[in-house]
Design an enzyme around this catalytic site. Sequence first.
Site, PDB file in Angstrom:
ATOM      1  N   LYS A  34       0.841  -1.200   0.000  1.00 28.47           N
ATOM      2  CA  LYS A  34       0.000   0.000   0.000  1.00 28.47           C
ATOM      3  C   LYS A  34       0.873   1.246   0.000  1.00 28.47           C
ATOM      4  O   LYS A  34       0.678   2.160  -0.807  1.00 28.47           O
ATOM      5  CB  LYS A  34      -0.908  -0.020   1.232  1.00 28.47           C
ATOM      6  N   ARG A 104      -3.081   3.432   8.614  1.00 31.83           N
ATOM      7  CA  ARG A 104      -3.484   2.274   7.811  1.00 31.83           C
ATOM      8  C   ARG A 104      -2.412   1.200   7.779  1.00 31.83           C
ATOM      9  O   ARG A 104      -1.247   1.473   7.520  1.00 31.83           O
ATOM     10  CB  ARG A 104      -3.747   2.708   6.364  1.00 31.83           C
ATOM     11  N   GLY A 113      -8.374  -6.602   4.547  1.00 31.47           N
ATOM     12  CA  GLY A 113      -9.201  -6.633   5.750  1.00 31.47           C
ATOM     13  C   GLY A 113      -8.630  -7.444   6.902  1.00 31.47           C
ATOM     14  O   GLY A 113      -9.260  -7.588   7.933  1.00 31.47           O
ATOM     15  N   MET A 115      -5.826  -6.895   8.600  1.00 35.76           N
ATOM     16  CA  MET A 115      -5.204  -6.095   9.651  1.00 35.76           C
ATOM     17  C   MET A 115      -6.005  -4.811   9.801  1.00 35.76           C
ATOM     18  O   MET A 115      -7.013  -4.635   9.171  1.00 35.76           O
ATOM     19  CB  MET A 115      -3.748  -5.834   9.310  1.00 35.76           C
ATOM     20  N   ARG A 343      -3.581  -1.526  -6.203  1.00 35.49           N
ATOM     21  CA  ARG A 343      -2.791  -2.767  -6.115  1.00 35.49           C
ATOM     22  C   ARG A 343      -3.222  -3.652  -7.265  1.00 35.49           C
ATOM     23  O   ARG A 343      -4.279  -3.427  -7.874  1.00 35.49           O
ATOM     24  CB  ARG A 343      -3.035  -3.469  -4.785  1.00 35.49           C
ATOM     25  N   HIS A 462     -15.816  -8.483   1.169  1.00 35.41           N
ATOM     26  CA  HIS A 462     -14.845  -9.414   1.742  1.00 35.41           C
ATOM     27  C   HIS A 462     -15.089 -10.842   1.249  1.00 35.41           C
ATOM     28  O   HIS A 462     -14.173 -11.535   0.809  1.00 35.41           O
ATOM     29  CB  HIS A 462     -14.952  -9.341   3.272  1.00 35.41           C
ATOM     30  N   SER A 783       9.956 -44.995 -19.194  1.00 37.34           N
ATOM     31  CA  SER A 783       8.910 -44.147 -18.619  1.00 37.34           C
ATOM     32  C   SER A 783       9.010 -44.268 -17.105  1.00 37.34           C
ATOM     33  O   SER A 783       8.910 -45.363 -16.554  1.00 37.34           O
ATOM     34  CB  SER A 783       7.532 -44.601 -19.103  1.00 37.34           C
ATOM     35  N   CYS A 851       5.162 -41.172 -16.212  1.00 39.50           N
ATOM     36  CA  CYS A 851       3.727 -41.464 -16.238  1.00 39.50           C
ATOM     37  C   CYS A 851       3.142 -41.565 -14.843  1.00 39.50           C
ATOM     38  O   CYS A 851       1.986 -41.884 -14.673  1.00 39.50           O
ATOM     39  CB  CYS A 851       3.450 -42.735 -17.028  1.00 39.50           C
ATOM     40  N   TYR A 871       8.715 -36.018 -22.483  1.00 42.80           N
ATOM     41  CA  TYR A 871       7.301 -35.696 -22.245  1.00 42.80           C
ATOM     42  C   TYR A 871       6.923 -36.002 -20.802  1.00 42.80           C
ATOM     43  O   TYR A 871       7.658 -36.700 -20.092  1.00 42.80           O
ATOM     44  CB  TYR A 871       6.393 -36.510 -23.189  1.00 42.80           C
TER      45      TYR A 871
HETATM   46  P1  ADP Z   1      -7.765  -2.172   4.056  1.00 43.97           P
HETATM   47  O1  ADP Z   1      -6.388  -2.638   3.791  1.00 43.97           O
HETATM   48  O2  ADP Z   1      -8.517  -2.997   5.011  1.00 43.97           O
HETATM   49  O3  ADP Z   1      -8.503  -1.847   2.797  1.00 43.97           O
HETATM   50  P2  ADP Z   1      -7.293   0.649   4.296  1.00 43.97           P
HETATM   51  O4  ADP Z   1      -6.108   1.138   5.008  1.00 43.97           O
HETATM   52  O5  ADP Z   1      -7.188   0.626   2.826  1.00 43.97           O
HETATM   53  O6  ADP Z   1      -7.602  -0.795   4.863  1.00 43.97           O
HETATM   54  O7  ADP Z   1      -8.483   1.543   4.764  1.00 43.97           O
HETATM   55  C1  ADP Z   1      -9.803   1.182   4.975  1.00 43.97           C
HETATM   56  C2  ADP Z   1     -10.753   2.143   4.297  1.00 43.97           C
HETATM   57  O8  ADP Z   1     -10.536   3.481   4.732  1.00 43.97           O
HETATM   58  C3  ADP Z   1     -10.593   2.164   2.799  1.00 43.97           C
HETATM   59  O9  ADP Z   1     -11.861   2.244   2.224  1.00 43.97           O
HETATM   60  C4  ADP Z   1      -9.804   3.405   2.551  1.00 43.97           C
HETATM   61  O10 ADP Z   1     -10.038   3.924   1.279  1.00 43.97           O
HETATM   62  C5  ADP Z   1     -10.304   4.348   3.641  1.00 43.97           C
HETATM   63  N1  ADP Z   1      -9.297   5.327   3.994  1.00 43.97           N
HETATM   64  C6  ADP Z   1      -8.076   5.066   4.471  1.00 43.97           C
HETATM   65  N2  ADP Z   1      -7.354   6.192   4.633  1.00 43.97           N
HETATM   66  C7  ADP Z   1      -8.147   7.211   4.222  1.00 43.97           C
HETATM   67  C8  ADP Z   1      -7.953   8.627   4.136  1.00 43.97           C
HETATM   68  N3  ADP Z   1      -6.813   9.208   4.473  1.00 43.97           N
HETATM   69  N4  ADP Z   1      -8.973   9.371   3.692  1.00 43.97           N
HETATM   70  C9  ADP Z   1     -10.140   8.777   3.346  1.00 43.97           C
HETATM   71  N5  ADP Z   1     -10.375   7.465   3.405  1.00 43.97           N
HETATM   72  C10 ADP Z   1      -9.383   6.668   3.840  1.00 43.97           C
HETATM   73 MG    MG Z   2      -7.697  -0.813   1.368  1.00 45.15          MG
HETATM   74 MG    MG Z   3      -9.667  -2.431   6.684  1.00 38.03          MG
END
Ligand code: ADP
Ligand code: MG
Ligand code: MG
Length: 892
Positions: A34, A104, A113, A115, A343, A462, A783, A851, A871
């Site tokens: 990220k 984040r 989702g 972490m 990503r 999810h 074989s 085989c 083969y």
């Molecule tokens: P995950 O890896 O679980 O997707 P994220 O870190 O991407 O966790 O964040 C969860 C949600 O919060 C995502 O929808 C993301 O776009 C939103 N989000 C994270 N940081 C910001 C920010 N600075 N401003 C607005 N929305 C945010």
């Molecule tokens: Mg995310």
């Molecule tokens: Mg999240």
Amino acid sequence: MSATKWVYGFDEVAEAEQRYGGDWEGVRGLLGGKGANLGEMTRLGVPVPPGFTVTTEACLAYLGGDETFPPGCWEQVEQALHRVEKAAGKRFGDPQEPLLVSCRSGAKFSMPGMMDTVLNIGLNDEVAAGLARLTGDERFVYDSYRRLVQMFGSVVLGRPDEVFEEVLAKHRAEQGVATDSELAAPRLKAIVAEFRRLAGGFPTDPKEQLRLATEAVFKSWNGKRAVDYRNAAGIPHDLGTAVNIQTMVFGNMGDDCATGVAMSRNATSGEPKIEGDYLINAQGEDVVAGIRATKPLEQLAGDMPEMYAQFAAIASRLEKHYREMQDMEFTVERGKLWLLQTRNGKRTAQAAVRIAVDQAEEGLITRQEAVMRVKPDQVDFFLHPQFRPESRKGAVRLANGLNVSPGAAVGVAAFDADLAERWAKQEGKQVIMVRPETKPDDVHGMLAAEGILTSRGGRTSHAALVARQFGKPAVVGVAALEVDMAARTMAVAGRVIAEGDWISIDGTNGDVFLGRLETMVPDISDPWLMRLLTWADEVRKLRVRANADYPVDAERARRYGAEGIGLTRTEHMFFETERLPIVQKMIMTTSPEERAEALARLLPYQRADFEGLFRAMDGLPVIIRLIDPPLHEFLPSTGDLTKRLIDLKVEEARGGKVAGEITEVEALLARVASMHEANPMLGTRGVRLGITLPELTRMQVRAIFEAACAVTREGVVVHPEVMIPLVSHVNELKVQRELLEAEARQVMAEQGIEVKYLFGTMIEIPRAALTAGEIARYAEFFSFGTNDLTQTTFGISRDDAESGFLVRYLRDGILEDNPFATIDRNGVGRIMRLAVEGGRATRPDLEVGICGEHGGDPRSIAFCHELGLDYVSCSPFRVPIARLAAAQAALQ
Ligand code: ADP
Ligand code: MG
Ligand code: MG
């Protein structure tokens, strides 16, 4: 030595890259996927809210150092925060001009989702009041504030999220609204107060909030969810997560705001069209949580045409930049578009193939890259079960939802992950896991289930992401479905289905059925897959043959691209009902005349079998292995016979006239007992049987050559290859081959037709491999029978071990891989190498293949490529997989 740099601004990605000599994998390892991509987008000039990344190294130092920040780390965070404040013209914790940030998680490999993330950090009562004055929007401010307390409460303080959700539900009901975004400001203010009480210990100092949130994200690397996910996805546990601290942008500031997720191509079908979900006036997780009904991305073109156009342009730009389909998060704040994440997108097998092929044809990647992009196992999904059309026709269709992960699944409904796992693992049941929506801690149940069904959630929920990644059929967002967790039932279309009732779901089109439908495996006709496999064929060096015993299998194999038959097991043909009595007679008799007669009756059957195979494989080589198993397998067991004898004796005692039958059974019993061997797998079988009962193998060879001559007359081109099994000494092969080749010549002379043929042997005993040079004097092909070769090299009986101690060996890591699934390179592989070298030294044009079961295993195929085999041969269903795996081995 300069001090460690623990923190990188999003605008410092070039520095990180330098540190790894331009190796992007290194950057991803340091900043997490990220963080690295937020930096990369910043460099590209894509609008990203300013921020910085605390490295995975800091995380590892923190976790390894009694959960304290390494020296200098927090100071660097404060400095970086200060830079962001300057850039934004706002100050963290300042009610006049407040900066809010998100904290984040983000590891090297995306773990959606798994972490934690905390949004809106920096709010307290004073800052909230200031922000409300500034924006004139109390609803927005207290909505953000309650989200902060809620996330902080669950992520940092460990309160269960349900506690907060209950409060929200209560207020929604009181105010008579359906969604949180309709809650009025005063009510949100009250909710904040209630949340703060429930959270207990919510810090009012913004710096303290940020520090605790950062630590919580670090710690979430070792949370149970994350550990389970890494185990399932094969991600190492020692990477750590980075933390991204980023200026908040707000999708919840009103109806000119929105938040959404989108893929640059369709993740289910691979269609080259952006797809996604969004919500007006919402923030963060709202879209994936499945709580509010999301809108499909196309509607954004109507709601906010300018934003849609900008987003589409950025999506396409990012895809071109990364040369991969992208999965993005975006937010619109008052008419300004921001990208929050990108990503490489997860996708179904179908989509993976189509996207790779399309991108190659668009010139974005090369054909060889396309071949490398699809995992051999993904090809398997094209052969995935679907419902039989007849079965589908008669079935009760309960509902239709989103088809997010293809394939048909049948099972009993289980309404929670633990039960799904218990039923599947301990009671061996087929289970469909049914939930309103799934959460990261449901993953163990999802993995154990045959399929997944949810009443809420969209294509990027999810449940959908996890299902696609692990190839589980899934239908989500079935609005007509009401799951009652208390009663443990689900109501749909006027029916109530209890936990434990059978249901069937079709992840290919989204249908949900009552009861147990029948499944079948479809044919591979997907045009993109066909093209990809053609490209694979252009680069691979290994040929691919199939193991097929019957003409229908051979035909299927050929449709799937097999270039011949690597193994036909003739003994299967002996087991058919009308043949078995003749086979038994042939074995039982001691009279040569009777035996000859029985064999003469078997001959036409075998000839017909071979004719069918030769026709199906017109123009291609067909290896036929002479009889291999010990003869007792064709006879009843002593146990059964003894029981039968007792029954007969009882009947006789009651006056029944069964004396004749008794004599027969007694004779049979005596014969079976006389054939008893303590260790039949190491006993009279394979070539040893051929030598003790030469009439039998001679009959088989006669059948092969009569069939070959017959179909040659029809115009079919045949290349029979006669394979003699279980040779360990050259003399075995020598005597058997001389006898059999004489028979073959005689048949061809009788028929007046010459066919091209080969005589060869299996290499499945270490001694044969070690003396391959001698053996190759009499063998035109080898074989590798790697099932037996593995058994005899390890001295492990496969049938017993795989349900016994081998399970433990694998669990405890005594063996890293099951040697019966993947070739043991150092042991069995070494012996194979000796055999190839020895054999080719004697006979340079020796044809060598494999085989055993390993012929369909991608890693073993790569090894066969290294060995320079001609083969691999595998089950017809694995042929497409083997074609791709062989190509990848050649490209690597
Ligand atoms: P995950 O890896 O679980 O997707 P994220 O870190 O991407 O966790 O964040 C969860 C949600 O919060 C995502 O929808 C993301 O776009 C939103 N989000 C994270 N940081 C910001 C920010 N600075 N401003 C607005 N929305 C945010
Ligand atoms: Mg995310
Ligand atoms: Mg999240």
